[in-house]
Design a protein around this motif. Structure first.
Motif, mmCIF file in Angstrom:
data_model
loop_
_atom_site.group_PDB
_atom_site.id
_atom_site.type_symbol
_atom_site.label_atom_id
_atom_site.label_comp_id
_atom_site.label_asym_id
_atom_site.label_seq_id
_atom_site.Cartn_x
_atom_site.Cartn_y
_atom_site.Cartn_z
ATOM 1 N N PRO A 9 -19.568 3.236 -10.690
ATOM 2 C CA PRO A 9 -20.469 4.309 -10.233
ATOM 3 C C PRO A 9 -20.581 5.404 -11.299
ATOM 4 N N LYS A 10 -21.776 5.943 -11.486
ATOM 5 C CA LYS A 10 -22.042 6.919 -12.546
ATOM 6 C C LYS A 10 -21.111 8.130 -12.527
ATOM 7 N N PRO A 11 -20.737 8.678 -11.381
ATOM 8 C CA PRO A 11 -19.854 9.847 -11.419
ATOM 9 C C PRO A 11 -18.456 9.550 -11.975
ATOM 10 N N PHE A 12 -18.057 8.273 -12.012
ATOM 11 C CA PHE A 12 -16.726 7.925 -12.483
ATOM 12 C C PHE A 12 -16.678 7.574 -13.976
ATOM 13 N N VAL A 14 -17.623 9.175 -16.868
ATOM 14 C CA VAL A 14 -17.086 10.217 -17.757
ATOM 15 C C VAL A 14 -15.591 10.445 -17.498
ATOM 16 N N PRO A 15 -15.162 10.611 -16.236
ATOM 17 C CA PRO A 15 -13.714 10.787 -16.031
ATOM 18 C C PRO A 15 -12.879 9.612 -16.536
#
Length: 193
Positions: A9-12, A14-15
């Protein structure tokens, strides 16, 4: 790689890259600060990267073997390069874990695998002496364990580390300290604060 990125998923994304960057960065920093690369050499001073080896380095340096043999000449197999570095890695990881956990004994003595290597290296270096001059012959450490003979150090107890070398036997031992791995720019930055 693209297929893997599309599944996350895109929100994950970068982290995950930040966490991986931190892990790789800390791992690289640990390797650099521990001077892990120095263990690839045969330089005896690499052994004193770990302060606990100071009395052993000191006793070796002042022994009859001090100018003639390095730590690796005695303590790692010499029959082939793969076995040499595999043994160094196995022993090094064991030592690092024991020292990191502060579980080192007061008197450090070799394990059976190391004793076999040490004896094999004694025989390798002193073959002519054992066969031509004193005619003691040569046996393997496995035979010593079975009671079929003596190990080299049974008679040569003081070579090269002495039996009294332990963590408190030479508290004022003078050894060549390894150069600090901290870069000059960082030293200056730390001194300015």
């Amino acid at each position: 790689m693209k297929n893997l990125l599309y599944r996350i998923p895109k929100p994950f994304i970068v982290p995950i890259f930040v966490i991986l960057g931190v892990i790789v960065g800390l791992g690289g920093y640990s390797v650099y600060m521990s001077r892990a690369f120095s263990y690839l050499s045969d330089e005896p001073s690499a052994c004193v990267n770990c302060h606990i080896m100071t009395p052993y380095y000191h006793s070796w340096m002042h022994s009859s073997h001090g100018l003639q043999a390095t730590c690796n000449d005695c303590h790692v197999p010499q029959d082939n390069v793969v076995r040499k570095y595999a043994f160094k890695a196995k022993d090094g990881l064991y030592h690092a874990s024991i020292f990191t956990l502060r579980a080192e004994p007061q008197v450090i003595r070799p394990k059976d695998a190391s004793r076999a290597v040490i004896m094999q290296n004694c025989i390798r270096c002193h073959t002519q002496l054992n066969t031509e001059f004193v005619k003691t012959g040569m046996i393997e450490y496995a035979q010593v364990k079975e009671g079929e003979g003596k190990a080299c150090w049974d008679c040569h107890r003081e070579v090269p580390h002495t039996m009294v070398s332990n963590l408190s036997s030479s508290p004022n031992a003078q050894i060549p300290l390894p150069e600090s791995p901290v870069p000059e720019w960082l030293k200056k930055l730390m001194n300015n604060k």
